[in-house]
Design an enzyme around this catalytic site. Structure first.
Site, PDB file in Angstrom:
ATOM      1  N   GLY A  90       0.838  -1.203   0.000  1.00  0.00           N
ATOM      2  CA  GLY A  90       0.000   0.000   0.000  1.00  0.00           C
ATOM      3  C   GLY A  90       0.867   1.243   0.000  1.00  0.00           C
ATOM      4  N   SER A  95       1.762   3.172  -3.443  1.00  0.00           N
ATOM      5  CA  SER A  95       1.326   4.082  -4.519  1.00  0.00           C
ATOM      6  C   SER A  95      -0.076   4.620  -4.275  1.00  0.00           C
ATOM      7  CB  SER A  95       1.335   3.361  -5.862  1.00  0.00           C
ATOM      8  OG  SER A  95       2.628   2.954  -6.192  1.00  0.00           O
ATOM      9  N   SER A 101      -1.583  -4.904  -6.021  1.00  0.00           N
ATOM     10  CA  SER A 101      -1.602  -6.260  -6.574  1.00  0.00           C
ATOM     11  C   SER A 101      -2.100  -7.227  -5.515  1.00  0.00           C
ATOM     12  CB  SER A 101      -0.192  -6.678  -7.005  1.00  0.00           C
ATOM     13  OG  SER A 101       0.283  -5.830  -8.013  1.00  0.00           O
ATOM     14  N   GLU A 118      14.420  -4.644  -2.954  1.00  0.00           N
ATOM     15  CA  GLU A 118      13.725  -4.923  -4.209  1.00  0.00           C
ATOM     16  C   GLU A 118      14.704  -4.919  -5.373  1.00  0.00           C
ATOM     17  OE1 GLU A 118      10.696  -1.987  -6.092  1.00  0.00           O
ATOM     18  OE2 GLU A 118       9.623  -3.163  -4.618  1.00  0.00           O
ATOM     19  N   SER A 176       9.716   3.108 -12.461  1.00  0.00           N
ATOM     20  CA  SER A 176       9.632   3.091 -13.925  1.00  0.00           C
ATOM     21  C   SER A 176      11.028   3.248 -14.530  1.00  0.00           C
ATOM     22  CB  SER A 176       8.744   4.236 -14.407  1.00  0.00           C
ATOM     23  OG  SER A 176       9.384   5.477 -14.140  1.00  0.00           O
ATOM     24  N   GLU A 229      12.036   5.507 -16.369  1.00  0.00           N
ATOM     25  CA  GLU A 229      12.455   6.915 -16.250  1.00  0.00           C
ATOM     26  C   GLU A 229      13.035   7.181 -14.863  1.00  0.00           C
ATOM     27  OE1 GLU A 229       9.591   5.847 -17.587  1.00  0.00           O
ATOM     28  OE2 GLU A 229      10.144   6.319 -19.662  1.00  0.00           O
TER      29      GLU A 229
END
Lengths: 329, 391
Positions: B126, B128, B160, B243, B372, B374
């Site tokens: 939890g 984003s 997810s 991660e 991402s 970017e």
């Protein structure tokens, strides 16, 4: 399981870099005849062991391995040092493994420079010659490699885009081999070292633009603060990281005689070609106008990267081999 | 430098191979659903019974304490044996659990860690929000302390497996005056609490994988806060560095198998011009290039382990690997589309109808989720290259 260079491997690179920075700096490429190696330089390089670094001591070499080779040739690429350094090292290996100890000793000690012979696609009667100037021998590499005595005056010189090599054409007729050797690993050593040179060039290109992006200002800010510059620089770094990691893996695979060594080496050259050529492009583009001038270093790396992308395994040849060896398996 | 496995590594590989041979389920995972969640839990329970749970967790917390190389061996063997992926157990095993191990209280560890290892508890993330994606520090979901509870109001996004998760690692703003990274709190949220509403978001693949989660006066015991109130950013960062360490190892190993499967497909698929795909120069060269890239991914992965082994912390180089892996995954998807012709379009809105077409769409999830492309380039520009800050 370790793919980071250790202290001994860094020492090889540091020693090479120290010599090259003093004797063959990139600045020499802005002066006449940057392809030349003085006789004393060739002998000094011989005495440093560069021509036999990965050759067994019993054969007159230093007794190290392809892993040390890539540390050395990465520096050679970074300084745009002559391609003849690689050709001469490969020729020494051919002479030593082919049983001509006297010739091997001559080449290992830097008493003779060796030109590279590449088949001329348009004319089967001719060789294309690289670094023929001052060369006494010439080497053609294939599954069977051949070392010929060379009459440098017989080479018809042609101006080369990359002024750090000399280029020419030579008639094949009448050439008598000094040594012939059937050994496919000669090309693998050459491809690996050429990949190392491309990785070194790709890293030099990245270093050049990162240094400039920190000091060059437009619209009141350093250009390195703009994402339009930062992101292509990040992509350049990724290309270096991928190509360098694969280079190390290929060097270990070749050293240890892994079954997939040939494919690992081809993959290394493929990634190194992409890193050197595409980083050269980004380096020029991000520098802007100054980088399309003759006085700047950026074009030197672009020209060398494109030449080395064709020698010792072009993308087409590498991909064909990977298709045959890996994909068909 | 070397690429040698130790005798202990070889022994481990043999043990893993033998265990997998007699334990990999014969039935495939059901389409994305609560039943799929149960399948994930069942596989995790089996791993636990066989002694293969929490491979990267320290032994004192019930894990195996595997090195990165040992984890790679496991994933290579698991992929080879077509073993189920972690799927909805991933957040618990690779984020939630490791965060508790690093920052949790004794009570939190004692309660949650065994439940994760046995597959009893599925976790979701939890972090984003609709207005805080790449810019994670822009979080606005509020948490206010009332006695011994934290009262949460707001909305999370892209959760997810939220529709069957038991717990959530929830990041909320506890200091309303705070800005950016300051004033955030990391708390364990029980997904069954009153006031939580979960709404599905259908992915373009047709599957229900992610959710919006709404919080209306959700009362979470203060004892569930990990670290202290206001320390949420540093607690969250301990998982994000993780991660980019080994959390995607399974994906990296799997990619090598996907390219080999595609090569096999190209050897029997005819193009619209009648030629076998593998005999088409352009296709063959693209396959060879992706093959070389997957070889480089393994080399980069091992180089990354070696770097971490020397420096003890995952560095920003993980961003380079993520960028390269996800770019390769994308090239693979485009190539699969090109080779498979009309069969590419035969797709029934779930992965079981056509895995290649599903993977083609999943490639955008990989280049957007978990930082991402970017954002990865920004991290590289800042922390690898030392370029002047853009922000």
């Amino acid at each position: 399981m370790d793919l980071m260079p250790g202290a001994d491997e860094h020492a090889i690179a540091d020693a090479a870099s120290a010599y090259l920075a003093g004797e063959l700096p990139v600045a020499r490429c802005h002066r006449p005849a940057p392809d030349r190696l003085a006789a004393e330089q060739l002998e000094m390089i011989g005495s440093l062991g560069w021509f036999g670094l990965s050759l067994a001591e019993a054969q007159g070499g230093v007794g190290l391995s392809p892993v040390e080779d890539v540390m050395l040739f990465r520096e050679i690429g970074r300084y745009l040092a002559p391609v003849a350094l690689l050709t001469t090292a490969l020729a020494a290996r051919v002479a030593a493994l082919g049983g001509d100890d006297a010739l091997a000793a001559t080449l290992l000690t830097g008493k003779a420079k060796v030109a590279l012979l590449v088949p001329e696609p348009a004319d089967v009667a001719m060789w294309r010659v690289f670094d023929g100037t001052d060369a006494v021998y010439a080497l053609a590499i294939d599954d069977e490699s051949t070392l010929y005595p060379l009459d440098a005056t017989a080479v018809k010189a042609i101006d080369c885009l990359d002024k750090t090599v000399s280029m020419g054409l030579l008639a094949r007729a009448g050439m008598a081999a000094a040594v012939r050797l059937v050994d496919p690993t000669i090309m693998q050593h050459g491809t690996l070292a050429a990949a190392a040179m491309q990785v070194g060039a790709a890293e030099a290109e990245l270093d050049m633009i990162v240094a400039y992006a920190k000091i060059r200002e437009t619209f009141g800010r350093p250009i390195g603060a703009y994402q339009a510059v930062r992101h292509p620089c990040a992509d350049m770094a990724v290309r270096c990281e991928a190509a360098r990691s694969q280079l190390y893996a290929a060097a270990v695979a070749l050293r240890d005689g892994h079954g997939d060594a040939a494919a690992q080496v081809d993959a290394a050259k493929l990634l190194a070609n992409a890193a050197a050529v595409r980083n050269a492009d980004s380096n020029i583009q991000l520098h802007g106008g100054i980088a399309v001038t003759m006085e700047h270093d950026a074009h030197l790396f672009m020209k060398r990267a494109n030449l080395m992308a064709k020698l010792f395994g072009s993308d087409r040849a590498l991909l064909d081999r990977l298709v045959d060896n890996r994909l068909a398996a | 430098m070397d690429l040698d496995f130790t005798p202990e590594d070889d022994q481990l590989r043999a043990e893993a191979r033998a265990w997998l041979a007699s334990n990999v389920p014969s039935t495939a995972r059901p389409a994305e659903s609560v039943a799929a969640g149960q399948y994930d839990r069942d596989w995790q329970r089996r791993l636990h019974e066989g002694g293969w749970a929490g491979l990267n967790w320290p032994r004192e917390f019930g894990g195996r304490g595997f090195s990165a190389v040992q984890q790679m061996i496991w994933f290579e063997e698991a992929t080879r044996a077509h073993a189920p992926a972690m799927n909805s157990m991933l957040i618990a095993l690779m984020h939630g659990g490791p965060t508790l191990i690093a920052r949790g209280s004794e009570e939190q560890k004692a309660f949650h860690l065994p439940r994760i290892l046995t597959g009893e508890a599925v976790w979701c993330q939890g972090f984003s929000e609709p207005g805080a994606g790449s810019d994670l520090a822009a979080i606005t979901t509020r948490g206010r302390v009332e006695g011994d509870v934290l009262v949460v109001d707001g909305q999370k996004m892209w959760t997810s497996f939220g529709h069957w998760a038991d717990y959530q690692e929830l990041l909320v703003r506890t200091d309303p005056e705070s800005r950016r990274q300051k004033g955030l709190t990391w708390v364990i949220c029980d997904m069954k609490l009153p006031g939580i509403e979960i709404r599905p978001v259908l992915s373009m693949s047709g599957e229900h994988h992610v959710n919006m989660v709404f919080y209306d006066n959700v009362r979470i015991p203060l004892a569930n806060v990990v670290g202290d109130i206001g320390e949420g950013w540093s607690v969250a960062m301990s998982t994000l560095a993780f991660e980019r360490g080994t959390a995607f190892l399974a994906d990296q190993v799997e990619l090598a198998h996907k390219i080999d499967a595609l090569i096999a497909l190209a050897s029997k698929t005819r193009l619209e011009n009648g030629r076998l795909a593998i005999e088409d120069d352009e296709i063959a060269h693209r396959l060879a290039r992706v093959k070389a890239d997957t070889m480089a991914i393994r080399s980069m992965t091992i180089a990354g382990f070696s770097r971490v082994a020397r420096e003890n912390v995952p560095g920003p180089e993980g961003s380079m690997l993520k960028l390269f892996v996800t770019t390769t995954y994308k090239a693979l998807g485009e190539l699969a589309a090109d080779i498979s012709g009309w069969a590419f379009f035969e797709y029934g809105d779930n992965r079981h109808t056509n895995r290649m077409t599903y993977d083609f769409m999943w490639s955008w999830v990989l280049t957007i989720a978990a930082g991402s492309s970017e954002i990865q380039r920004e991290i590289i520009a800042d922390r690898v290259l030392g370029l002047p800050r853009a922000r």
